[in-house]
Design a protein around this motif. Structure first.
Motif, PDB file in Angstrom:
ATOM      1  N   ALA A   1       0.828  -1.204   0.000  1.00 36.80           N
ATOM      2  CA  ALA A   1       0.000   0.000   0.000  1.00 36.80           C
ATOM      3  C   ALA A   1       0.863   1.255   0.000  1.00 36.80           C
ATOM      4  O   ALA A   1       0.573   2.217  -0.718  1.00 36.80           O
ATOM      5  N   VAL A   2       1.917   1.250   0.779  1.00 45.81           N
ATOM      6  CA  VAL A   2       2.817   2.409   0.845  1.00 45.81           C
ATOM      7  C   VAL A   2       3.473   2.654  -0.511  1.00 45.81           C
ATOM      8  O   VAL A   2       3.545   3.790  -0.981  1.00 45.81           O
ATOM      9  N   ILE A   3       3.933   1.602  -1.150  1.00 47.40           N
ATOM     10  CA  ILE A   3       4.580   1.737  -2.456  1.00 47.40           C
ATOM     11  C   ILE A   3       3.597   2.274  -3.492  1.00 47.40           C
ATOM     12  O   ILE A   3       3.929   3.173  -4.270  1.00 47.40           O
ATOM     13  N   ALA A   4       2.363   1.749  -3.504  1.00 53.52           N
ATOM     14  CA  ALA A   4       1.359   2.221  -4.462  1.00 53.52           C
ATOM     15  C   ALA A   4       1.000   3.681  -4.191  1.00 53.52           C
ATOM     16  O   ALA A   4       0.882   4.487  -5.119  1.00 53.52           O
ATOM     17  N   LEU A   5       0.840   4.041  -2.933  1.00 54.06           N
ATOM     18  CA  LEU A   5       0.505   5.421  -2.578  1.00 54.06           C
ATOM     19  C   LEU A   5       1.635   6.369  -2.975  1.00 54.06           C
ATOM     20  O   LEU A   5       1.379   7.470  -3.482  1.00 54.06           O
ATOM     21  N   ALA A   6       2.874   5.955  -2.772  1.00 56.01           N
ATOM     22  CA  ALA A   6       4.023   6.815  -3.059  1.00 56.01           C
ATOM     23  C   ALA A   6       4.089   7.234  -4.524  1.00 56.01           C
ATOM     24  O   ALA A   6       4.609   8.307  -4.833  1.00 56.01           O
ATOM     25  N   ARG A   7       3.554   6.418  -5.401  1.00 55.79           N
ATOM     26  CA  ARG A   7       3.555   6.781  -6.831  1.00 55.79           C
ATOM     27  C   ARG A   7       2.722   8.036  -7.102  1.00 55.79           C
ATOM     28  O   ARG A   7       2.890   8.687  -8.126  1.00 55.79           O
ATOM     29  N   HIS A   8       1.843   8.381  -6.178  1.00 57.26           N
ATOM     30  CA  HIS A   8       0.958   9.538  -6.346  1.00 57.26           C
ATOM     31  C   HIS A   8       1.473  10.771  -5.608  1.00 57.26           C
ATOM     32  O   HIS A   8       0.819  11.807  -5.627  1.00 57.26           O
ATOM     33  N   LEU A   9       2.601  10.677  -4.943  1.00 58.19           N
ATOM     34  CA  LEU A   9       3.143  11.776  -4.155  1.00 58.19           C
ATOM     35  C   LEU A   9       4.278  12.465  -4.887  1.00 58.19           C
ATOM     36  O   LEU A   9       4.768  11.976  -5.905  1.00 58.19           O
ATOM     37  N   ASN A  10       4.708  13.579  -4.336  1.00 61.41           N
ATOM     38  CA  ASN A  10       5.831  14.338  -4.899  1.00 61.41           C
ATOM     39  C   ASN A  10       7.044  14.199  -4.003  1.00 61.41           C
ATOM     40  O   ASN A  10       6.954  13.682  -2.892  1.00 61.41           O
ATOM     41  N   GLY A  11       8.158  14.691  -4.464  1.00 63.53           N
ATOM     42  CA  GLY A  11       9.372  14.724  -3.665  1.00 63.53           C
ATOM     43  C   GLY A  11      10.027  13.359  -3.551  1.00 63.53           C
ATOM     44  O   GLY A  11       9.859  12.472  -4.392  1.00 63.53           O
ATOM     45  N   ILE A  12      10.737  13.185  -2.453  1.00 65.80           N
ATOM     46  CA  ILE A  12      11.519  11.968  -2.247  1.00 65.80           C
ATOM     47  C   ILE A  12      10.642  10.727  -2.129  1.00 65.80           C
ATOM     48  O   ILE A  12      11.085   9.614  -2.396  1.00 65.80           O
ATOM     49  N   ALA A  13       9.391  10.892  -1.741  1.00 67.56           N
ATOM     50  CA  ALA A  13       8.471   9.752  -1.622  1.00 67.56           C
ATOM     51  C   ALA A  13       8.303   9.026  -2.949  1.00 67.56           C
ATOM     52  O   ALA A  13       8.005   7.829  -2.966  1.00 67.56           O
ATOM     53  N   ARG A  14       8.530   9.718  -4.047  1.00 67.66           N
ATOM     54  CA  ARG A  14       8.386   9.082  -5.358  1.00 67.66           C
ATOM     55  C   ARG A  14       9.441   7.998  -5.602  1.00 67.66           C
ATOM     56  O   ARG A  14       9.332   7.227  -6.547  1.00 67.66           O
ATOM     57  N   LEU A  15      10.438   7.921  -4.742  1.00 71.91           N
ATOM     58  CA  LEU A  15      11.461   6.886  -4.871  1.00 71.91           C
ATOM     59  C   LEU A  15      11.017   5.561  -4.233  1.00 71.91           C
ATOM     60  O   LEU A  15      11.631   4.526  -4.484  1.00 71.91           O
ATOM     61  N   ALA A  16       9.989   5.588  -3.418  1.00 74.32           N
ATOM     62  CA  ALA A  16       9.530   4.389  -2.705  1.00 74.32           C
ATOM     63  C   ALA A  16       9.203   3.210  -3.622  1.00 74.32           C
ATOM     64  O   ALA A  16       9.457   2.065  -3.244  1.00 74.32           O
ATOM     65  N   PRO A  17       8.640   3.426  -4.819  1.00 71.34           N
ATOM     66  CA  PRO A  17       8.370   2.260  -5.676  1.00 71.34           C
ATOM     67  C   PRO A  17       9.597   1.410  -5.988  1.00 71.34           C
ATOM     68  O   PRO A  17       9.461   0.226  -6.295  1.00 71.34           O
ATOM     69  N   ALA A  18      10.789   1.968  -5.861  1.00 70.08           N
ATOM     70  CA  ALA A  18      11.996   1.162  -6.074  1.00 70.08           C
ATOM     71  C   ALA A  18      12.106   0.062  -5.016  1.00 70.08           C
ATOM     72  O   ALA A  18      12.777  -0.951  -5.240  1.00 70.08           O
ATOM     73  N   LEU A  19      11.422   0.225  -3.898  1.00 63.87           N
ATOM     74  CA  LEU A  19      11.457  -0.775  -2.826  1.00 63.87           C
ATOM     75  C   LEU A  19      10.731  -2.065  -3.188  1.00 63.87           C
ATOM     76  O   LEU A  19      10.888  -3.067  -2.503  1.00 63.87           O
ATOM     77  N   ARG A  20       9.965  -2.050  -4.268  1.00 64.20           N
ATOM     78  CA  ARG A  20       9.240  -3.271  -4.637  1.00 64.20           C
ATOM     79  C   ARG A  20      10.193  -4.407  -5.006  1.00 64.20           C
ATOM     80  O   ARG A  20       9.801  -5.565  -5.051  1.00 64.20           O
ATOM     81  N   PHE A  21      11.469  -4.083  -5.219  1.00 65.60           N
ATOM     82  CA  PHE A  21      12.457  -5.116  -5.534  1.00 65.60           C
ATOM     83  C   PHE A  21      12.999  -5.787  -4.269  1.00 65.60           C
ATOM     84  O   PHE A  21      13.669  -6.806  -4.350  1.00 65.60           O
TER      85      PHE A  21
ATOM     86  N   PRO B   1       8.555 -10.104   2.510  1.00 63.44           N
ATOM     87  CA  PRO B   1       8.663 -10.304   3.966  1.00 63.44           C
ATOM     88  C   PRO B   1       9.561  -9.260   4.647  1.00 63.44           C
ATOM     89  O   PRO B   1       9.263  -8.812   5.753  1.00 63.44           O
ATOM     90  N   LEU B   2      10.636  -8.853   3.983  1.00 62.39           N
ATOM     91  CA  LEU B   2      11.507  -7.821   4.549  1.00 62.39           C
ATOM     92  C   LEU B   2      10.820  -6.458   4.551  1.00 62.39           C
ATOM     93  O   LEU B   2      10.916  -5.706   5.518  1.00 62.39           O
ATOM     94  N   ARG B   3      10.132  -6.134   3.436  1.00 62.03           N
ATOM     95  CA  ARG B   3       9.410  -4.861   3.361  1.00 62.03           C
ATOM     96  C   ARG B   3       8.351  -4.778   4.440  1.00 62.03           C
ATOM     97  O   ARG B   3       8.206  -3.756   5.112  1.00 62.03           O
ATOM     98  N   ASP B   4       7.579  -5.862   4.610  1.00 60.09           N
ATOM     99  CA  ASP B   4       6.502  -5.857   5.595  1.00 60.09           C
ATOM    100  C   ASP B   4       7.046  -5.800   7.022  1.00 60.09           C
ATOM    101  O   ASP B   4       6.446  -5.170   7.892  1.00 60.09           O
ATOM    102  N   ALA B   5       8.199  -6.434   7.269  1.00 59.54           N
ATOM    103  CA  ALA B   5       8.815  -6.348   8.592  1.00 59.54           C
ATOM    104  C   ALA B   5       9.242  -4.908   8.886  1.00 59.54           C
ATOM    105  O   ALA B   5       9.016  -4.398   9.996  1.00 59.54           O
ATOM    106  N   ALA B   6       9.844  -4.242   7.905  1.00 54.59           N
ATOM    107  CA  ALA B   6      10.247  -2.838   8.074  1.00 54.59           C
ATOM    108  C   ALA B   6       9.018  -1.960   8.260  1.00 54.59           C
ATOM    109  O   ALA B   6       9.014  -1.053   9.114  1.00 54.59           O
ATOM    110  N   TYR B   7       7.957  -2.221   7.496  1.00 52.55           N
ATOM    111  CA  TYR B   7       6.711  -1.460   7.637  1.00 52.55           C
ATOM    112  C   TYR B   7       6.178  -1.608   9.062  1.00 52.55           C
ATOM    113  O   TYR B   7       5.793  -0.624   9.697  1.00 52.55           O
TER     114      TYR B   7
END
Length: 80
Positions: A20-40, A44-50
């Motif tokens: 959800a965070v990655i999908a939402l970040a695609r609609h934001l401006n600034g540094i948040a737009r880099l979040a979709p790179a985290l899909r790689f 399980p690691l992403r969800d643990a960090a979340y």
């Protein structure tokens, strides 16, 4: 205890946690737009960090004494 869930609905799909965070970040401006790179990063690691960030969000980001009241236009975007 019931854990709160962050959901983001995009194109009819309900996404939660790091997806959800990655999908939402695609609609934001600034540094948040880099979040979709985290899909790689493996999910399980992403969800643990979340989860870690979600559990410590007030310590990390602070806590406000008031809530923002959404405008009529914004209110239509919420699911109650």
């Amino acid at each position: 205890m019931i854990q709160p869930v962050f959901l983001f609905i995009e194109q009819g799909r309900a996404l939660e946690a790091s997806d959800a965070v990655i999908a939402l970040a695609r609609h934001l401006n600034g540094i948040a737009r880099l979040a979709p790179a985290l899909r790689f990063v493996p999910k399980p690691l992403r969800d643990a960090a979340y989860g870690l960030i979600a559990r410590n969000r007030y310590r990390i980001f602070g806590k406000s004494k008031t809530c923002i009241a959404p405008t009529a236009e914004q209110r239509d975007r919420f699911v109650l």
